[in-house]
Design an enzyme around this catalytic site. Structure first.
Site, PDB file in Angstrom:
ATOM      1  N   HIS A  25       0.832  -1.197   0.000  1.00 16.85           N
ATOM      2  CA  HIS A  25       0.000   0.000   0.000  1.00 16.85           C
ATOM      3  C   HIS A  25       0.870   1.252   0.000  1.00 16.85           C
ATOM      4  O   HIS A  25       2.057   1.197   0.298  1.00 16.85           O
ATOM      5  CB  HIS A  25      -0.976   0.028   1.189  1.00 16.85           C
ATOM      6  N   GLU A  61      -7.765   4.103  10.311  1.00 23.33           N
ATOM      7  CA  GLU A  61      -7.228   3.882   8.972  1.00 23.33           C
ATOM      8  C   GLU A  61      -8.254   3.223   8.070  1.00 23.33           C
ATOM      9  O   GLU A  61      -9.145   2.503   8.534  1.00 23.33           O
ATOM     10  CB  GLU A  61      -5.938   3.053   9.008  1.00 23.33           C
ATOM     11  N   GLN A  72      -3.762   3.557   1.569  1.00 22.27           N
ATOM     12  CA  GLN A  72      -4.106   3.545   2.988  1.00 22.27           C
ATOM     13  C   GLN A  72      -4.257   5.001   3.415  1.00 22.27           C
ATOM     14  O   GLN A  72      -3.347   5.804   3.200  1.00 22.27           O
ATOM     15  CB  GLN A  72      -2.984   2.867   3.780  1.00 22.27           C
ATOM     16  N   HIS A  96       3.887   7.063   4.052  1.00 22.34           N
ATOM     17  CA  HIS A  96       4.851   5.968   3.868  1.00 22.34           C
ATOM     18  C   HIS A  96       4.472   5.099   2.683  1.00 22.34           C
ATOM     19  O   HIS A  96       3.348   5.146   2.196  1.00 22.34           O
ATOM     20  CB  HIS A  96       5.000   5.124   5.140  1.00 22.34           C
ATOM     21  N   GLU A 146       7.410   0.956   5.175  1.00 21.07           N
ATOM     22  CA  GLU A 146       6.842  -0.103   6.006  1.00 21.07           C
ATOM     23  C   GLU A 146       7.035  -1.429   5.273  1.00 21.07           C
ATOM     24  O   GLU A 146       6.807  -1.505   4.058  1.00 21.07           O
ATOM     25  CB  GLU A 146       5.337   0.153   6.213  1.00 21.07           C
TER      26      GLU A 146
HETATM   27 CO    CO Z   1       0.867   1.298   6.340  1.00 22.11          CO
END
Ligand code: CO
Length: 153
Positions: A25, A61, A72, A96, A146
């Site tokens: 994502h 989220e 996301q 991220h 991530e």
């Molecule tokens: Co994430």
């Protein structure tokens, strides 16, 4: 039919199990999750397939499938959370990029050996129950990365 395919060369860096095989994502920090989801629907016709409160990360989220990956959206639940501080400092936008890996422990071992600063020395549990770990933005392109362990099911 035809000649058998040559077996793949060993990867120059290491085992494929530790290398990203997909963008799991791309995460955006937003002030107002409902407004962002409404904009995504109105502008791009995409809708969330999962939404949850992740208290450990201080966020609400939503995951929005787009093709084989997800956007996301992260709304902080407190200004003192990491995403809350990010929003105050940088405003809305890219927070991220998440790579899917098969073997998170191997990926972290590899990054440690490369001397990269890790946000998470040990994997933790992220949204959806996946094992995740964050790599410090100083490691690459000023971008928080991530790693999400996604095992073939
Ligand atoms: Co994430």
């Amino acid at each position: 039919m035809g000649a058998p395919r040559p077996s793949p060369e060993p990867h120059p860096v290491g085992s494929r199990a530790m290398l990203p095989y997909n963008i799991d994502h791309v995460a955006l920090a937003v002030h107002d999750l409902d407004a962002a989801l409404a904009d995504l629907l109105r502008l791009y016709g995409v809708v969330a397939d999962r939404r949850e409160h992740v208290p450990e990360q201080g966020v609400e989220e939503a995951m929005v499938p787009v093709g084989g990956s997800h956007l996301q959206l992260l709304q902080p639940t407190s200004p003192d959370s990491p995403v809350g501080r990010f929003l105050a400092r940088r405003g809305e936008g890219l927070h991220h990029v998440a790579f899917a890996v098969v073997d998170l422990d191997a990926a972290l071992d590899h990054l440690r050996a490369a001397g990269v600063p890790l946000v998470d020395e040990e994997p933790r549990i992220g949204g959806g129950g996946s094992r995740i770990a964050f790599v410090h933005p100083a490691a690459f392109a000023g971008t928080l990365v991530e790693l999400v362990e996604v095992r073939a099911s």
